[in-house]
Write a protein that holds these residues in place. Structure first.
Motif, short mmCIF file in Angstrom:
data_model
loop_
_atom_site.label_atom_id
_atom_site.label_comp_id
_atom_site.label_asym_id
_atom_site.label_seq_id
_atom_site.Cartn_x
_atom_site.Cartn_y
_atom_site.Cartn_z
N MET A 69 41.93 -132.01 57.08
CA MET A 69 41.62 -132.53 55.85
C MET A 69 42.90 -133.23 55.68
O MET A 69 44.19 -133.11 55.93
CB MET A 69 41.71 -131.38 54.97
CG MET A 69 41.04 -131.99 53.68
SD MET A 69 40.55 -130.48 52.36
CE MET A 69 40.86 -128.91 53.35
N GLU A 70 42.81 -134.42 55.23
CA GLU A 70 44.02 -135.47 55.27
C GLU A 70 44.67 -135.16 53.80
O GLU A 70 44.06 -134.76 52.96
CB GLU A 70 43.44 -136.84 55.04
CG GLU A 70 42.56 -137.12 54.11
CD GLU A 70 41.91 -138.53 54.31
OE1 GLU A 70 42.28 -139.45 53.38
OE2 GLU A 70 41.41 -138.95 55.26
N ASP A 71 46.07 -135.55 53.91
CA ASP A 71 46.94 -135.18 52.50
C ASP A 71 46.39 -136.13 51.42
O ASP A 71 46.49 -135.33 50.42
CB ASP A 71 48.18 -135.64 52.91
CG ASP A 71 48.81 -134.77 53.87
OD1 ASP A 71 48.15 -133.63 54.07
OD2 ASP A 71 49.88 -135.23 54.49
N GLU A 72 45.83 -137.16 51.52
CA GLU A 72 45.38 -138.20 50.53
C GLU A 72 44.10 -137.42 49.57
O GLU A 72 44.28 -137.34 48.53
CB GLU A 72 44.78 -139.54 50.97
CG GLU A 72 44.52 -140.36 50.08
CD GLU A 72 43.80 -141.87 50.64
OE1 GLU A 72 43.38 -142.34 49.76
OE2 GLU A 72 44.19 -142.19 51.79
N LEU A 73 43.23 -136.58 50.42
CA LEU A 73 42.05 -135.91 49.76
C LEU A 73 42.93 -134.65 48.83
O LEU A 73 42.44 -134.52 47.77
CB LEU A 73 41.18 -135.65 50.65
CG LEU A 73 39.82 -134.91 50.08
CD1 LEU A 73 39.22 -135.69 48.92
CD2 LEU A 73 39.04 -134.51 51.32
N LEU A 74 43.66 -134.19 49.59
CA LEU A 74 44.27 -132.68 48.91
C LEU A 74 45.13 -133.34 47.60
O LEU A 74 44.90 -132.48 46.69
CB LEU A 74 45.26 -132.15 49.96
CG LEU A 74 44.26 -131.08 51.13
CD1 LEU A 74 45.80 -130.83 51.97
CD2 LEU A 74 43.78 -130.19 50.57
N ALA A 75 45.81 -134.41 47.82
CA ALA A 75 46.78 -134.77 46.72
C ALA A 75 45.56 -135.18 45.45
O ALA A 75 45.87 -135.15 44.26
CB ALA A 75 47.62 -136.30 47.01
N ALA A 76 44.48 -135.70 45.83
CA ALA A 76 43.45 -136.08 44.81
C ALA A 76 42.81 -134.95 44.26
O ALA A 76 42.81 -135.01 43.11
CB ALA A 76 42.35 -137.09 45.41
N ILE A 77 42.66 -133.96 44.89
CA ILE A 77 41.98 -132.82 44.32
C ILE A 77 43.11 -131.98 43.33
O ILE A 77 42.64 -131.64 42.36
CB ILE A 77 41.57 -131.82 45.49
CG1 ILE A 77 40.32 -132.31 46.18
CG2 ILE A 77 41.30 -130.27 44.89
CD1 ILE A 77 39.97 -131.49 47.49
N GLY A 78 44.28 -132.15 43.77
CA GLY A 78 45.49 -131.74 42.75
C GLY A 78 45.42 -132.64 41.75
O GLY A 78 45.82 -132.00 40.55
N GLN A 79 45.44 -133.76 41.83
CA GLN A 79 45.19 -134.42 40.62
C GLN A 79 44.15 -134.01 39.58
O GLN A 79 44.12 -134.04 38.27
CB GLN A 79 45.09 -136.12 40.78
CG GLN A 79 45.50 -136.94 39.61
CD GLN A 79 46.83 -136.93 39.28
OE1 GLN A 79 47.84 -137.15 40.04
NE2 GLN A 79 46.93 -136.74 37.84
N VAL A 80 43.04 -133.88 40.34
CA VAL A 80 41.78 -133.49 39.29
C VAL A 80 42.03 -132.22 38.45
O VAL A 80 42.07 -131.80 37.38
CB VAL A 80 40.53 -133.24 39.98
CG1 VAL A 80 39.58 -132.57 39.34
CG2 VAL A 80 40.25 -134.60 40.55
N VAL A 81 42.79 -131.02 39.36
CA VAL A 81 43.20 -129.97 38.67
C VAL A 81 44.25 -130.23 37.51
O VAL A 81 43.95 -129.57 36.57
CB VAL A 81 43.67 -128.88 39.87
CG1 VAL A 81 44.26 -127.58 39.21
CG2 VAL A 81 42.62 -128.45 40.91
N VAL A 82 45.18 -131.00 37.83
CA VAL A 82 46.24 -131.20 36.78
C VAL A 82 45.57 -131.96 35.64
O VAL A 82 45.89 -131.58 34.38
CB VAL A 82 47.36 -131.78 37.34
CG1 VAL A 82 48.34 -132.38 36.20
CG2 VAL A 82 48.07 -131.18 38.39
N ASP A 83 44.77 -132.80 35.62
CA ASP A 83 44.41 -133.76 34.65
C ASP A 83 43.27 -132.94 33.92
O ASP A 83 43.35 -133.06 32.69
CB ASP A 83 43.51 -134.87 35.22
CG ASP A 83 44.47 -136.19 35.86
OD1 ASP A 83 45.83 -135.83 35.40
OD2 ASP A 83 43.95 -136.77 36.54
N ALA A 84 42.61 -131.90 34.69
CA ALA A 84 41.63 -131.03 33.83
C ALA A 84 42.38 -130.03 33.01
O ALA A 84 41.84 -129.80 31.82
CB ALA A 84 40.92 -130.39 34.72
N ALA A 85 43.46 -129.31 33.45
CA ALA A 85 44.18 -128.59 32.68
C ALA A 85 44.73 -129.20 31.47
O ALA A 85 44.85 -128.69 30.30
CB ALA A 85 45.43 -128.12 33.45
#
Length: 143
Positions: free
Chosen positions: A1-17
């Motif tokens: 899994m690439e870092d860009e995708l992991l960072a994007a998933i993290g962004q979704v988590v933070v924005d949703a919170a």
């Protein structure tokens, strides 16, 4: 899994919170709740959205709240799919790397890419900005 995708998933988590917290603040402003009650709403997953849904039911004269609830529910549900799915394998489509995921709740498989996930994070931020605007309108006395 690439870092860009992991960072994007993290962004979704933070924005949703952040969105969930803004919803708690909106409910608190409308219901005249204190800071402790805001934190209580925000502390329980989905708690603020459940309270917003109650407001929507109680206030049919507020289509703005109904639209916000529907949009927030949709983006948070999509967040749930991304976060609670199981990675199956790296996938490649048209030269763009991604990840195959399986959602056990719906028993569906799909493929996600960093640009798709970042677009979803952007959608969450749009709903968050609308929530902040409603908070400001409520505080200033206009609804």
């Amino acid at each position: 899994m690439e870092d860009e995708l992991l960072a994007a998933i993290g962004q979704v988590v933070v924005d949703a919170a952040v969105l969930e917290y803004f919803i708690a603040v909106l409910v608190a402003v409308i219901e005249d709740l204190d800071d402790y009650q805001v934190r209580e709403l925000a502390a329980h997953p989905g708690g603020a959205r459940r309270e917003l849904k109650k407001l929507v039911t109680a206030r049919p004269d507020r289509p703005d709240l109904r639209r916000l609830y529907q949009d927030a529910k949709a983006v948070i549900e999509d967040r749930q799919v991304i976060v609670h799915s199981i990675a199956l394998a790296d996938a490649e489509d048209r030269g763009e790397s991604g990840l195959g995921i399986w959602n056990p709740r719906s028993d569906t498989e799909t493929r996600i890419t960093a640009p798709q996930v970042l677009d979803h994070a952007h959608d969450i931020r749009i709903v968050a900005r609308r929530t902040k605007a409603l908070i400001a309108a409520e505080i200033s006395g206009g609804s």
